[in-house]
Every structure is written in structure tokens, then in C-alpha cells.
Design a protein around this motif. Structure first.
Motif, short mmCIF file in Angstrom:
data_model
loop_
_atom_site.label_atom_id
_atom_site.label_comp_id
_atom_site.label_asym_id
_atom_site.label_seq_id
_atom_site.Cartn_x
_atom_site.Cartn_y
_atom_site.Cartn_z
N PHE A 56 -37.66 -17.67 25.41
CA PHE A 56 -36.59 -17.63 26.41
C PHE A 56 -36.19 -16.19 26.71
CE2 PHE A 56 -35.92 -21.94 24.69
CZ PHE A 56 -35.85 -22.66 25.87
N ILE A 57 -36.15 -15.36 25.67
CA ILE A 57 -35.69 -13.98 25.83
C ILE A 57 -36.59 -13.20 26.78
CG2 ILE A 57 -35.35 -11.78 24.64
CD1 ILE A 57 -34.42 -13.32 22.21
N ASN A 58 -37.91 -13.38 26.66
CA ASN A 58 -38.85 -12.62 27.49
C ASN A 58 -38.62 -12.84 28.99
OD1 ASN A 58 -41.57 -12.62 29.08
ND2 ASN A 58 -41.94 -11.24 27.37
N PRO A 59 -38.61 -14.07 29.50
CA PRO A 59 -38.39 -14.23 30.95
C PRO A 59 -36.99 -13.84 31.39
CG PRO A 59 -38.44 -16.37 29.85
CD PRO A 59 -38.88 -15.36 28.84
N ILE A 60 -36.00 -14.01 30.51
CA ILE A 60 -34.63 -13.64 30.88
C ILE A 60 -34.52 -12.13 31.09
CG2 ILE A 60 -32.26 -13.48 30.03
CD1 ILE A 60 -32.66 -16.19 28.72
N LEU A 61 -35.02 -11.36 30.12
CA LEU A 61 -34.95 -9.90 30.22
C LEU A 61 -35.79 -9.40 31.39
CD1 LEU A 61 -35.10 -8.78 26.47
CD2 LEU A 61 -33.10 -8.99 27.96
N THR A 62 -36.98 -9.97 31.56
CA THR A 62 -37.85 -9.54 32.67
C THR A 62 -37.19 -9.84 34.01
OG1 THR A 62 -39.80 -10.04 31.31
CG2 THR A 62 -40.14 -9.74 33.67
N THR A 63 -36.56 -11.01 34.12
CA THR A 63 -35.88 -11.37 35.37
C THR A 63 -34.74 -10.41 35.66
OG1 THR A 63 -36.44 -13.71 35.08
CG2 THR A 63 -34.62 -13.19 36.56
N ILE A 64 -33.99 -10.03 34.64
CA ILE A 64 -32.88 -9.08 34.82
C ILE A 64 -33.39 -7.73 35.33
CG2 ILE A 64 -31.11 -7.76 33.61
CD1 ILE A 64 -30.68 -10.18 31.80
N VAL A 65 -34.49 -7.26 34.73
CA VAL A 65 -35.08 -5.99 35.16
C VAL A 65 -35.52 -6.07 36.62
CG1 VAL A 65 -37.01 -4.40 34.84
CG2 VAL A 65 -35.80 -5.29 32.85
N TYR A 66 -36.21 -7.15 36.98
CA TYR A 66 -36.64 -7.32 38.37
C TYR A 66 -35.46 -7.41 39.31
CZ TYR A 66 -41.40 -8.30 36.74
OH TYR A 66 -42.65 -8.23 36.18
N LEU A 67 -34.40 -8.07 38.86
CA LEU A 67 -33.21 -8.23 39.69
C LEU A 67 -32.60 -6.88 40.01
CD1 LEU A 67 -31.40 -10.46 40.91
CD2 LEU A 67 -30.01 -10.33 38.83
N VAL A 68 -32.59 -5.98 39.02
CA VAL A 68 -32.00 -4.66 39.22
C VAL A 68 -32.93 -3.75 40.02
CG1 VAL A 68 -31.22 -2.55 38.05
CG2 VAL A 68 -30.61 -4.80 37.11
N PHE A 70 -36.06 -4.41 41.71
CA PHE A 70 -36.62 -4.86 42.98
C PHE A 70 -35.59 -5.50 43.90
CE2 PHE A 70 -40.14 -5.17 39.86
CZ PHE A 70 -40.95 -4.18 40.39
N GLY A 71 -34.51 -6.02 43.30
CA GLY A 71 -33.48 -6.64 44.11
C GLY A 71 -32.40 -5.67 44.54
N ALA A 72 -31.73 -5.04 43.55
CA ALA A 72 -30.60 -4.16 43.86
C ALA A 72 -31.05 -2.80 44.38
CB ALA A 72 -29.74 -3.98 42.61
N ILE A 73 -32.12 -2.24 43.80
CA ILE A 73 -32.54 -0.89 44.18
C ILE A 73 -33.54 -0.92 45.34
CG2 ILE A 73 -33.67 1.23 43.39
CD1 ILE A 73 -32.62 0.63 40.58
N ALA A 74 -34.66 -1.61 45.16
CA ALA A 74 -35.69 -1.65 46.20
C ALA A 74 -35.31 -2.58 47.35
CB ALA A 74 -37.03 -2.10 45.61
N LYS A 75 -34.39 -3.52 47.07
CA LYS A 75 -33.90 -4.47 48.08
C LYS A 75 -35.03 -5.27 48.74
CE LYS A 75 -29.72 -1.80 49.10
NZ LYS A 75 -28.89 -2.67 48.25
N LEU A 76 -35.94 -5.76 47.91
CA LEU A 76 -37.00 -6.61 48.43
C LEU A 76 -36.42 -7.96 48.80
CD1 LEU A 76 -39.97 -5.89 45.97
CD2 LEU A 76 -39.55 -4.91 48.23
N PRO A 77 -36.89 -8.55 49.88
CA PRO A 77 -36.34 -9.85 50.33
C PRO A 77 -36.82 -10.99 49.42
CG PRO A 77 -38.18 -9.22 51.72
CD PRO A 77 -37.92 -8.04 50.82
N THR A 78 -36.05 -12.07 49.42
CA THR A 78 -36.43 -13.27 48.67
C THR A 78 -36.44 -14.50 49.57
OG1 THR A 78 -34.13 -13.67 48.01
CG2 THR A 78 -35.48 -12.34 46.51
N ASP A 79 -36.56 -14.30 50.85
CA ASP A 79 -36.59 -15.38 51.84
C ASP A 79 -35.34 -16.27 51.80
OD1 ASP A 79 -38.89 -14.74 53.14
OD2 ASP A 79 -40.17 -16.14 52.06
#
Length: 282
Positions: A56-68, A70-79
Motif C-alpha cells: 500500500f505504501i509504494n503506490p501511495i507515496l508514488t501517487t503523492i510524488v506524481y501529484l506534486v 506532474f500535477g501541481a508543478i508541471a500541471k499536466l491535464p487529467t481529462d
């Protein structure tokens, strides 16, 4: 008196047709597959503090990193899908594929000691690896389902009938990882530095796969190329089915299916050929 002629229950021959896949023999050794799966699953928790919680920890941490990143900084769209759920879907699928591919690619090198002492269909080993990783995927998929159920109650996701294709998508991923893993496993018996190149290549391949971005965000030229990535149809279908977003078409999934089945056949044939002589090169 003439002694009765002995009847052998098993005959091991080096010479056999390249197209003799011995699938019936693999089925006879299904108990061995179960033992290998059990061994791999249990060994994952040995000398660990948190045990299965790591899944559980692996996908949670990875998702948080991607959220910050690619989401917050790179602002990639998610449709329009909730970013957490979008990235978690991609991470869950990618972890299964990449983990299965990496583990399968070291089949010959990692099991040379066993292969040199005991006979059993060598295809048993990569199959057991894919299945054991499927158990890990099930745990992480449960995490995705919990997050998805929350957003579903909020009315932020719009699933559709394509959800029933989920088992087929997972099987396609397993076949792709199995086929490519056996190809690289055969190659690394002679060229051991390919194992290091594979790890780097998988990292790059993730960015060519719609894990952190939707295909709809790609320019027209790259979008056409993305259709020929076997994982594109799988990832887009999964996100479209569960989240109701994405640039998905049945043709995309059809292309993925054809390419994956061809690569699986090529992988089995190469694996079948190399298993006869790999002990001379490992």
C-alpha cells in the motif's frame, strides 16, 4: 530369466521442435507453479517490519510524488478526472507491468542453480513470477477501489460498461510482461549488461506510456504513434472504464491485443530455444 523392461514415466530430450511449447507439460506441473508463487509471496515479507503494508505504501507515496511534480508543478491535464485517482490508476497498472517484466527478465540468470540440478518445464518459472506479481497487484488494486469508491459517492467519476473488461486488461499486461521478459531473459544469458539497460529502458518507457498523462493531451503526430504502444490501449481503456475519461477507442485496444499476442509467441519461441543451451553461457 529375462528381467522385465523398465518403463520410464518421463523422457527428457534435448532435441525437440522449436514450436513444441509443451503447454500440457506445464499444466502437469501446476503444483510447482503454486509452490513458486507461494515462495515468492512469502519471501516478500521476510525480515520486514510492516509486511504486506508495503504494497500500500509504494503506490501511495508514488501517487503523492506524481501529484506534486506532474500535477501541481508541471500541471499536466487529467481529462477532468480527480488527479489523485488518475495517478493512482496509472501507478497501479504500471507497478504490475514493470515488476513482472523486471522479475521475468532474470529467469535464466536468477534460477541457473535450480535449472542445473532439477528438471521441470522452464516455462513454469516466468509464469509463476507473473502470477505472484498478480497477487501484489490485487492488493494495490484494492487501494484503488477504495479511493475510487470515495470519489464515486462524490459524483466525480463516471464509470461505464467497459469495467467488465478489467480482467482482460490485466491478462494482456501479464502476457506482455511475460513475452518481453522471456525475450530479455534469453538475451541476458549471453549479454549480461542488457539487464542494466532494461532497468533504464523501463524507466523511459513509462514516459512513453499514458501513466501520468492522457493520450488526448498529445499532439496529433505523437498520438498516432502512441496507438502502437501495446500499453496505451490498456491504460486508456482502464481509465475510461473506471473514471469515464480518456481518448479511448476499441481499435486502440485491438491493436494492443494483436501486438501483445505476437510478442508473447515470439517470447515463448525464443525462450524455448535458449533453454536448451543457456547453461553453457550463464
Amino acid at each position: 530369466m529375462n528381467e522385465p523392461q523398465q518403463k520410464w514415466t518421463e523422457t527428457i530430450e534435448a532435441d525437440h521442435s522449436l514450436f513444441d511449447l509443451k503447454l500440457k507439460e506445464v499444466w502437469r506441473y501446476k503444483d510447482l507453479i503454486y509452490m513458486f508463487v507461494k515462495r515468492d509471496f512469502i519471501s516478500s515479507f521476510k525480515q520486514t517490519i510492516l509486511g504486506p503494508i508495503w504494497f500500500f505504501i509504494n503506490p501511495i507515496l508514488t501517487t503523492i510524488v506524481y501529484l506534486v511534480v506532474f500535477g501541481a508543478i508541471a500541471k499536466l491535464p487529467t481529462d477532468g478526472a480527480p488527479p489523485i485517482l488518475f495517478y493512482l490508476a496509472g501507478v497501479t497498472l504500471w507497478n504490475y507491468f514493470s515488476g513482472s517484466l523486471l522479475a521475468t527478465s532474470s529467469t535464466f540468470v536468477g534460477n541457473s542453480t535450480i535449472f542445473g540440478k532439477v528438471y521441470f518445464p522452464r516455462l513454469v518459472t516466468p509464469i509463476s513470477i507473473v502470477i505472484s506479481n498478480l497477487m501484489r497487484f490485487s492488493v494495490q488494486f484494492l487501494l484503488f477501489i477504495l479511493a475510487w469508491a470515495y470519489y464515486l459517492t462524490q459524483g466525480k467519476v463516471h464509470p461505464n460498461i467497459w469495467i467488465i473488461a478489467t480482467p482482460f486488461l490485466v491478462i494482456l499486461m501479464a502476457f506482455f510482461a511475460l513475452g518481453m521478459g522471456m525475450i530479455f531473459s534469453a538475451l541476458t544469458t549471453k549479454y549480461k549488461d542488457l539487464s542494466m539497460l532494461l532497468g533504464f529502458g523501463i524507466s523511459l518507457y513509462m514516459y512513453a506510456t499514458p501513466v501520468i498523462y492522457p493520450v488526448s493531451s498529445l499532439p496529433a503526430g505523437f498520438k498516432k504513434l502512441a496507438y502502437y504502444n501495446p500499453l496505451t490501449g490498456i491504460f486508456e481503456c482502464f481509465k475510461y472504464a473506471w473514471l469515464g475519461v480518456g481518448d479511448f477507442s476499441p481499435l486502440m485496444l485491438g491493436i494492443s491485443t494483436v501486438i501483445i499476442l505476437i510478442l508473447l509467441l515470439i517470447g515463448i519461441l525464443i525462450f524455448n530455444k535458449v533453454e536448451k543451451t543457456f547453461m553453457d553461457t550463464v
